[in-house]
Enzyme design. Structure first.
Site: not given
Ligand code: AR6
Length: 172
Positions: A11-12, A25, A33-35, A122-123, A126
């Site tokens: 977990d980052i 975003n 997600g990570v955000d 983005s994975t 997005y």
């Molecule tokens: N630590 C590390 N990686 C993570 C964590 C974490 N705690 N949680 C999720 N991931 P995403 P995007 C991974 O959807 O595709 C948000 O709503 C996850 O498994 O977080 O760039 C933003 O506000 C995936 O591999 O980001 C934007 O609206 C990676 O992080 C939108 O999502 C990215 O997944 C951005 O979408």
């Protein structure tokens, strides 16, 4: 000096690095997600700093990056970058994703930071296909590090097994 590149399954928000990168975003106001995880764990100081940036420059365009405090996180800074939404691949997605890595690393260099951790931008929501996204992340980062001076370590933090396997294979 040659910086090292590593892969971690973690977990980052738990990492004690100089900067973690957020897959944000363009509103910079948080999301899932990570955000969502970063804002939850880091507390309101991060959102306050994002609001200040919005007031000055009106958010963050796709491929660009901004830097804020990391609030209560063990990292010192959060670099927020906005990845492209996958839309079939003919909409500059690859270039925009590469820009996320380059612009985030540029901000880290400008601050003189030594260690940076990236999520797999983005994975998730997005929907960027994970294999090409990992190749772009690694090629772009390696290229940037050839001329970097402060950065000593870049960690690719994978949350899901497929991403972890892709990075692990590419790096080992
Ligand atoms: N630590 C590390 N990686 C993570 C964590 C974490 N705690 N949680 C999720 N991931 P995403 P995007 C991974 O959807 O595709 C948000 O709503 C996850 O498994 O977080 O760039 C933003 O506000 C995936 O591999 O980001 C934007 O609206 C990676 O992080 C939108 O999502 C990215 O997944 C951005 O979408």
């Amino acid at each position: 000096m040659k910086a090292k590149i590593e892969v971690l399954k973690a977990d980052i928000t738990t990492l004690e690095v100089d900067a973690i990168v957020n897959a944000a975003n363009s509103s910079l106001l948080g999301g899932g997600g990570v955000d969502g995880a970063i804002h939850r764990a880091g507390g309101p100081a991060i959102l306050d700093a994002c609001r200040d940036i919005r007031a000055k420059q009106g958010g963050c365009s796709t491929g660009e990056a901004v830097i804020t405090t990391a609030g209560n996180l063990p990292a010192q800074y959060v670099i927020h970058t906005v990845g492209p939404v996958w839309n079939g691949g003919d909409h500059l997605e690859a270039k925009l994703l590469a820009n996320c890595y380059t612009n985030s690393l540029k901000l880290a260099e400008e601050k003189g930071l030594k260690s940076v951790a990236f999520p797999n931008i983005s994975t998730g929501v997005y929907k960027y296909p994970k294999a090409p996204a990992s190749a772009i992340a690694l090629i772009t980062t390696r290229k940037f590090l050839q001329t970097a001076s402060s950065i000593e370590s870049v960690v690719f933090v994978c949350f899901d097994q497929l991403n972890y396997d892709l990075y692990w294979k590419a790096l080992n």
